[in-house]
Design a protein around this motif. Structure first.
Motif, PDB file in Angstrom:
ATOM      1  N   ARG A  42       0.851  -1.189   0.000  1.00  0.00           N
ATOM      2  CA  ARG A  42       0.000   0.000   0.000  1.00  0.00           C
ATOM      3  C   ARG A  42       0.887   1.240   0.000  1.00  0.00           C
ATOM      4  N   CYS A  43       0.729   2.042  -1.029  1.00  0.00           N
ATOM      5  CA  CYS A  43       1.479   3.298  -1.150  1.00  0.00           C
ATOM      6  C   CYS A  43       0.976   4.295  -0.108  1.00  0.00           C
ATOM      7  N   ASP A  44       1.841   5.263   0.227  1.00  0.00           N
ATOM      8  CA  ASP A  44       1.453   6.267   1.222  1.00  0.00           C
ATOM      9  C   ASP A  44       0.230   7.076   0.795  1.00  0.00           C
ATOM     10  N   ILE A  45      -0.047   7.150  -0.498  1.00  0.00           N
ATOM     11  CA  ILE A  45      -1.198   7.944  -0.950  1.00  0.00           C
ATOM     12  C   ILE A  45      -2.488   7.119  -0.942  1.00  0.00           C
ATOM     13  N   ASP A  46      -2.372   5.796  -0.827  1.00  0.00           N
ATOM     14  CA  ASP A  46      -3.551   4.948  -1.017  1.00  0.00           C
ATOM     15  C   ASP A  46      -4.652   5.170   0.016  1.00  0.00           C
ATOM     16  N   GLY A  55      -4.477  -0.296  -5.765  1.00  0.00           N
ATOM     17  CA  GLY A  55      -3.153  -0.908  -5.690  1.00  0.00           C
ATOM     18  C   GLY A  55      -2.248  -0.550  -6.845  1.00  0.00           C
ATOM     19  N   HIS A  56      -1.049  -0.028  -6.509  1.00  0.00           N
ATOM     20  CA  HIS A  56      -0.104   0.288  -7.594  1.00  0.00           C
ATOM     21  C   HIS A  56       1.343  -0.019  -7.219  1.00  0.00           C
ATOM     22  N   GLU A  57       1.538  -0.940  -6.264  1.00  0.00           N
ATOM     23  CA  GLU A  57       2.901  -1.392  -5.952  1.00  0.00           C
ATOM     24  C   GLU A  57       2.848  -2.916  -5.868  1.00  0.00           C
ATOM     25  N   SER A  74       6.618  -1.205 -12.589  1.00  0.00           N
ATOM     26  CA  SER A  74       6.573   0.254 -12.403  1.00  0.00           C
ATOM     27  C   SER A  74       5.122   0.692 -12.251  1.00  0.00           C
ATOM     28  N   PHE A  75       4.876   1.576 -11.279  1.00  0.00           N
ATOM     29  CA  PHE A  75       3.472   1.989 -11.051  1.00  0.00           C
ATOM     30  C   PHE A  75       2.985   2.970 -12.102  1.00  0.00           C
ATOM     31  N   GLN A  76       3.919   3.613 -12.804  1.00  0.00           N
ATOM     32  CA  GLN A  76       3.550   4.590 -13.832  1.00  0.00           C
ATOM     33  C   GLN A  76       3.626   3.943 -15.211  1.00  0.00           C
ATOM     34  N   GLY A  78      -4.146   2.100 -10.330  1.00  0.00           N
ATOM     35  CA  GLY A  78      -4.755   2.355  -9.021  1.00  0.00           C
ATOM     36  C   GLY A  78      -4.953   3.805  -8.660  1.00  0.00           C
ATOM     37  N   MET A  79      -4.908   4.706  -9.611  1.00  0.00           N
ATOM     38  CA  MET A  79      -5.023   6.126  -9.264  1.00  0.00           C
ATOM     39  C   MET A  79      -6.027   6.853 -10.156  1.00  0.00           C
ATOM     40  N   GLN A  80      -7.099   6.160 -10.472  1.00  0.00           N
ATOM     41  CA  GLN A  80      -8.136   6.768 -11.304  1.00  0.00           C
ATOM     42  C   GLN A  80      -8.690   8.075 -10.725  1.00  0.00           C
ATOM     43  N   SER A 132       7.856  -0.908  -6.520  1.00  0.00           N
ATOM     44  CA  SER A 132       7.190  -0.269  -7.669  1.00  0.00           C
ATOM     45  C   SER A 132       7.183   1.249  -7.570  1.00  0.00           C
ATOM     46  N   ASP A 133       7.148   1.788  -6.339  1.00  0.00           N
ATOM     47  CA  ASP A 133       6.876   3.219  -6.184  1.00  0.00           C
ATOM     48  C   ASP A 133       7.581   3.829  -4.978  1.00  0.00           C
ATOM     49  N   ASN A 134       7.172   3.487  -3.748  1.00  0.00           N
ATOM     50  CA  ASN A 134       7.653   4.223  -2.575  1.00  0.00           C
ATOM     51  C   ASN A 134       9.140   4.010  -2.310  1.00  0.00           C
ATOM     52  N   VAL A 135       9.670   2.815  -2.571  1.00  0.00           N
ATOM     53  CA  VAL A 135      11.106   2.591  -2.342  1.00  0.00           C
ATOM     54  C   VAL A 135      11.944   3.456  -3.303  1.00  0.00           C
TER      55      VAL A 135
END
Ligand code: ZN
Ligand code: ZN
Length: 341
Positions: free
Chosen positions: A37-41, A58-60, A84-86, A113-115, A155-158
């Motif tokens: 779970r990304c910090d923005i989720d 979900g994007h990671e 990659s989440f992007q 995951g960021m619609q 995928s993203d936060n790391v």
């Protein structure tokens, strides 16, 4: 197939949706095995940003390749990969310059995951399958011997924590680094790990959250307790602004040495955000802000993970089973990972 879906603010559930299919010869289908779970989720699922109807979560993730287009080279069915989440094509001028977050082939914020942010549904990683439109650019093999749950957030936060410090420590090797943590859960902790792995002579961690400070200390940082109102006790050549509050941002700028670098990894959501430009001009504080270019930095991040210099699992605080995802996704945790068992 099943897809974890945010159906309204604060409510998530499994929904049946059509399986994605390969739509081009450079594509892949991936079955997510572990999703972080990304910090923005939590902000997204809570409706902090206006919702536009149900959206995939979900994007990671680390997943397994289950289908590949004929033109994909260097990847195999069955291989475990970080995604990659992007979405990024790898071929346009911006991608070739390493700016994969702003790939010219896609509208801004085209991520899984960021619609709510982009307005376009690209699928979410808490699903049985995801379609990856540019496999060679967006998929990166997992280093041997590492479990999916350990690497899901790569995928993203790391990489977000990594890129917060990597270019600045490369320009000023051995510098002292301050991470200012004010409302993001895991990215500031990954930044601590990255700064130490990349040779910072010390890493201080300023926060008003005792649990976050204790976690940072366990990772090797020195804790600085602050309410972000009082002036920082000293200044640093490299400072990372990682949070959501104007007070935290102001503290980060004040803690930056003359001619030093303040790198912001924050998404400040207001239309305008107060920034002390007069002070920054006078002292020559170089302020960097922008998104992580995930696909571009993933190879460097995975190299550090592969030799044990970065240990993302040391930031994880809760691992849930796949079936528990609807409940676990909305519960507080510094870093939640959902895995198939
Ligand atoms: Zn994210
Ligand atoms: Zn591109």
């Amino acid at each position: 197939m099943r897809q974890l879906t945010c159906v309204e603010a604060g409510k998530v559930e499994w929904r049946e949706v059509p399986e994605p299919r390969l739509a081009g010869d450079g594509e892949a289908l991936v079955r997510p095995l572990a999703v972080a779970r990304c910090d923005i989720d939590l902000f997204l699922a809570a409706g902090f940003f206006p919702l536009r109807g149900p959206f995939a979560l979900g994007h990671e993730c680390v997943g397994e390749i289950v289908a590949l287009g004929d033109a994909v080279r260097g990847l195999e069915i069955g291989q475990r990969v970080v995604v990659s989440f992007q979405l990024s094509c790898g071929r346009c001028a911006r991608c070739r310059a390493g700016h994969t977050a702003v790939c010219e082939a896609y509208p801004t914020l085209s991520d899984y995951g960021m619609q709510p942010l982009s307005g376009t549904e690209h699928g979410g990683m808490l699903s049985d399958l995801i379609r990856v439109p540019h496999a060679s650019t967006m998929l990166h093999p997992v280093p041997h011997g590492l479990e999916p749950a350990a690497l899901a957030s790569v995928s993203d936060n790391v990489p977000d924590g990594y890129r917060a410090v990597a270019p600045h420590l490369a320009a000023q090797p051995g510098s002292e680094v301050l991470i200012v943590s004010h409302g993001l859960a895991s990215i500031p902790l990954y930044a601590v790990q990255a700064a130490l792995a990349l040779g910072a002579s010390c890493v201080d961690f300023a926060s008003d959250d005792g649990d976050a400070r204790a976690h940072a200390e366990r990772l090797g940082a020195r804790a600085v307790e602050t309410d972000f109102q009082a002036a920082p006790p000293r200044t640093y050549p490299i400072v990372v602004d990682a949070g959501v509050t104007p007070a935290g941002l102001a503290y980060a700028v004040r803690a930056t040495e003359p001619e030093g670098v303040c790198q912001s990894v924050s998404f400040h959501p207001g239309k305008t955000t107060p920034v002390p430009l007069g002070r920054m001009y006078t002292l020559g504080v170089r302020f960097h802000v922008g998104r992580c270019h995930a696909a571009a930095v993933l190879p460097d991040v995975l190299a550090l993970v592969g030799r044990g210099a970065l240990r993302p699992q040391a930031v994880t605080t809760h691992v849930a089973g796949w079936e528990d995802a609807p409940r676990a996704w909305l519960e507080p945790a510094v870093k939640l990972v959902v895995e198939r068992r």
